[in-house]
Motif scaffolding. Structure first.
Motif, PDB file in Angstrom:
ATOM      1  N   GLY A 178       0.799  -1.205   0.000  1.00 48.76           N
ATOM      2  CA  GLY A 178       0.000   0.000   0.000  1.00 48.76           C
ATOM      3  C   GLY A 178       0.833   1.255   0.000  1.00 48.76           C
ATOM      4  N   GLU A 179       0.268   2.323   0.548  1.00 48.85           N
ATOM      5  CA  GLU A 179       0.870   3.650   0.432  1.00 48.85           C
ATOM      6  C   GLU A 179       0.525   4.492   1.657  1.00 48.85           C
ATOM      7  OE1 GLU A 179       0.677   7.456  -2.707  1.00 48.85           O
ATOM      8  OE2 GLU A 179      -0.633   5.715  -2.946  1.00 48.85           O
ATOM      9  N   LEU A 180       1.497   5.300   2.087  1.00 50.03           N
ATOM     10  CA  LEU A 180       1.241   6.346   3.065  1.00 50.03           C
ATOM     11  C   LEU A 180       0.892   7.593   2.266  1.00 50.03           C
ATOM     12  CD1 LEU A 180       4.151   5.840   5.651  1.00 50.03           C
ATOM     13  CD2 LEU A 180       1.895   4.755   5.586  1.00 50.03           C
ATOM     14  N   ASP A 181      -0.390   7.822   2.103  1.00 47.93           N
ATOM     15  CA  ASP A 181      -0.883   8.854   1.189  1.00 47.93           C
ATOM     16  C   ASP A 181      -1.017  10.195   1.901  1.00 47.93           C
ATOM     17  OD1 ASP A 181      -2.073  10.322  -0.787  1.00 47.93           O
ATOM     18  OD2 ASP A 181      -3.989   9.277  -0.730  1.00 47.93           O
ATOM     19  N   ASN A 182      -0.239  11.192   1.420  1.00 45.07           N
ATOM     20  CA  ASN A 182      -0.372  12.530   2.006  1.00 45.07           C
ATOM     21  C   ASN A 182      -0.929  13.536   1.009  1.00 45.07           C
ATOM     22  OD1 ASN A 182       1.780  13.362   0.335  1.00 45.07           O
ATOM     23  ND2 ASN A 182       3.294  12.895   1.896  1.00 45.07           N
ATOM     24  N   ASP A 210       1.638  21.751   2.470  1.00 41.36           N
ATOM     25  CA  ASP A 210       0.352  21.210   2.036  1.00 41.36           C
ATOM     26  C   ASP A 210       0.072  19.857   2.687  1.00 41.36           C
ATOM     27  OD1 ASP A 210      -0.075  23.400   0.410  1.00 41.36           O
ATOM     28  OD2 ASP A 210       0.818  22.457  -1.361  1.00 41.36           O
ATOM     29  N   ILE A 211       1.111  19.262   3.281  1.00 41.58           N
ATOM     30  CA  ILE A 211       0.946  17.969   3.948  1.00 41.58           C
ATOM     31  C   ILE A 211       0.379  18.210   5.340  1.00 41.58           C
ATOM     32  CG2 ILE A 211       2.107  15.907   4.797  1.00 41.58           C
ATOM     33  CD1 ILE A 211       4.285  16.399   2.693  1.00 41.58           C
ATOM     34  N   ARG A 212      -0.808  17.719   5.568  1.00 44.96           N
ATOM     35  CA  ARG A 212      -1.458  17.877   6.867  1.00 44.96           C
ATOM     36  C   ARG A 212      -1.749  16.533   7.526  1.00 44.96           C
ATOM     37  NH1 ARG A 212      -1.333  22.814   9.445  1.00 44.96           N
ATOM     38  NH2 ARG A 212      -1.278  24.440   7.850  1.00 44.96           N
ATOM     39  N   THR A 213      -2.142  15.566   6.714  1.00 48.70           N
ATOM     40  CA  THR A 213      -2.504  14.250   7.240  1.00 48.70           C
ATOM     41  C   THR A 213      -1.901  13.156   6.371  1.00 48.70           C
ATOM     42  OG1 THR A 213      -4.569  14.198   5.974  1.00 48.70           O
ATOM     43  CG2 THR A 213      -4.677  15.077   8.224  1.00 48.70           C
ATOM     44  N   ILE A 214      -1.742  11.974   6.971  1.00 50.02           N
ATOM     45  CA  ILE A 214      -1.257  10.788   6.267  1.00 50.02           C
ATOM     46  C   ILE A 214      -2.305   9.690   6.419  1.00 50.02           C
ATOM     47  CG2 ILE A 214       0.586   9.088   6.052  1.00 50.02           C
ATOM     48  CD1 ILE A 214       1.566  11.882   5.536  1.00 50.02           C
ATOM     49  N   THR A 215      -2.782   9.149   5.297  1.00 53.24           N
ATOM     50  CA  THR A 215      -3.751   8.054   5.313  1.00 53.24           C
ATOM     51  C   THR A 215      -3.078   6.777   4.835  1.00 53.24           C
ATOM     52  OG1 THR A 215      -5.588   9.568   4.886  1.00 53.24           O
ATOM     53  CG2 THR A 215      -5.971   7.232   4.446  1.00 53.24           C
TER      54      THR A 215
END
Length: 449
Positions: free
Chosen positions: A119-123, A136-141
């Motif tokens: 998978g991916e650590l999507d920011n 612009d990076i606030r959260t990591i899903t």
């Protein structure tokens, strides 16, 4: 680096992959993520599934970290949670991966028995072409599934089961029933053994990034700011109130103080501050001696005391100032004032142990006090390895032996004594409360006026 590798201080705790079944699963995941595969018959992986050997084979050590953002991962076993993260571009990545594995341990154990989970650590940021883009990076899903889409299919089956239970004519819907049967062939009974993986989202307000020479970003503090390892003027205009660099020692000291991020080691509760400072003095002494070509007779306190006597007037200022603090702690007297622009100042501090970003703050302090080789090794591995490569052989030997003998034997105990408290966890985003229709209008529907 051979001394470090032999003592387990470099590439340690990696997971060995040498069975044909695991390699085949790894290649399926690697093909799905990158379009490439490995021909190696054995290699080692970190917590994200990255392998130095595979990186060498592919000629691309960012094969699971394209553009240095949105890190990809491959999980072959839940044992990866104890492995380090190599080639880290963000300080938060390892903590998020470790917490994801821990929170989904049972599901991942079941899924990795048959397939790799990738998978991916999507920011949501696809490039870091300018420093301002990092804000612009606030959260990591965390988005994850097996290569055979077990999780996706399980979600689809759960959705169809819900339709079957709630729709009036579902018992007569042959197409819906056929879909459920076909999905269940690969997922099993998801009502008894759920295999759906959560999609947790974590905040990334305060973090370190390797981009642009190294940046420490603090947004979730009283007075936000960014601290650059290199020249702050090269960053351009930043969307934050304060921009500092390592040349602004007074500014950094004021930033740490006004945001209540640090405390003096010598006054910290529950620790032997004098012993910690004496150890820092030893590291400073060894650096000065080896840089001057002076032979080191031994590593025990008596030998190091003799070495300090031999150096005499050539002892560095950091050593002398820390010694004043140790004397005060042991004998009392007048408090030795150490100004923030003094070379020894940041050696006297540690992050507040109850702060949620304790490790990030200690990471920053380790770069501001680089002669403390133990803290540098614990808090910032890449900075340690970069510095180690430039040291004379005598210092390399001392440092490798010290870390092997005094730190590696009791890592948890050393971290507790130096920094206090448990390892901080990644901070999940609190989801907004669900507005259930029954909660809004009651079980009998809306009241008509």
């Amino acid at each position: 680096m051979k001394r470090l590798i032999q003592r387990g201080l470099m590439f340690g705790n990696l997971i060995r992959v040498d069975s044909p079944a695991l390699i085949e699963r790894y290649n399926r995941a690697l093909k799905a993520l990158t379009g490439r595969t490995t021909g190696l018959t054995d290699f080692h992986i970190d917590i994200s599934g990255y392998s130095y050997e595979v990186g060498e084979e592919l000629g691309d050590h960012l094969y699971l970290n394209p553009n240095g953002v949105n890190r990809l991962f491959i999980i072959l076993t839940t044992e990866q949670k104890t492995a380090p993260l190599l080639n880290a571009k963000f300080s938060t990545s390892r903590g998020i991966l470790k917490q994801f594995i821990e929170e989904n341990k049972a599901k991942l154990f079941a899924l990795t028995a048959r397939d790799a989970v990738s998978g991916e650590l999507d920011n949501s940021v696809f490039d870091a072409s300018s420093p301002a883009r990092l804000f612009d990076i606030r959260t990591i899903t965390v988005n994850a599934d097996t290569t055979q889409s077990h999780v996706k299919n399980a979600r689809a089956l759960a959705d169809r089961i819900e339709r079957f239970r709630t729709e009036d004519d579902a018992w007569f819907d042959d197409a819906l029933i056929a879909e459920m049967i076909e999905l269940a062939r690969t997922t099993g009974d998801v009502t008894r053994q759920p295999i759906d993986l959560a999609r947790p989202t974590y905040t990334q307000d305060n973090f370190w990034t390797a981009h642009f020479g190294g940046l420490y970003v603090f947004r979730d503090v009283a007075e936000p700011g960014v601290i650059a390892v290199g020249d702050k003027h090269a960053l351009g205009v930043m969307p934050i109130a304060s921009t500092l660099d390592f040349g602004d020692r007074n500014g950094i000291a004021a930033f740490l103080e006004v945001n209540a991020l640090v405390e003096p080691i010598i006054k910290a509760r529950g620790v032997d501050g004098a012993a910690i400072l004496r150890q820092k003095m030893d590291f400073i002494l060894i650096d000065a001696a080896t840089s001057a070509g002076i032979e080191i007779d031994g590593m025990d306190p008596r030998a190091l005391h003799r070495l300090a006597q031999r150096m005499g007037a050539d002892l560095p200022e950091e050593f002398l100032k820390l010694n004043q603090l140790v004397r005060w702690a042991l004998n009392g007297g007048k408090w030795p004032r150490i100004a923030s622009d003094d070379a020894s100042y940041f050696y006297t501090l540690r992050a507040r142990p109850d702060h949620p970003d304790r490790d990030l703050i200690n990471m920053l302090l380790s770069e501001l006090s680089p002669l403390d080789i133990r803290q540098l090794f614990i808090c910032h591995k890449q900075a340690f390895y970069d510095a180690y490569a430039r040291w004379p052989d005598a210092k390399k030997e001392y440092v490798a032996e010290f870390l092997h003998r005094d730190y590696a034997a009791n890592k948890a105990g050393a971290r507790e004594a130096l920094f206090g408290g448990e390892e901080p966890r990644a901070r999940p985003v609190t989801p907004p409360p669900k507005e259930d229709i029954i909660d809004l209008v009651g079980p009998w529907g809306a009241v008509r006026r």
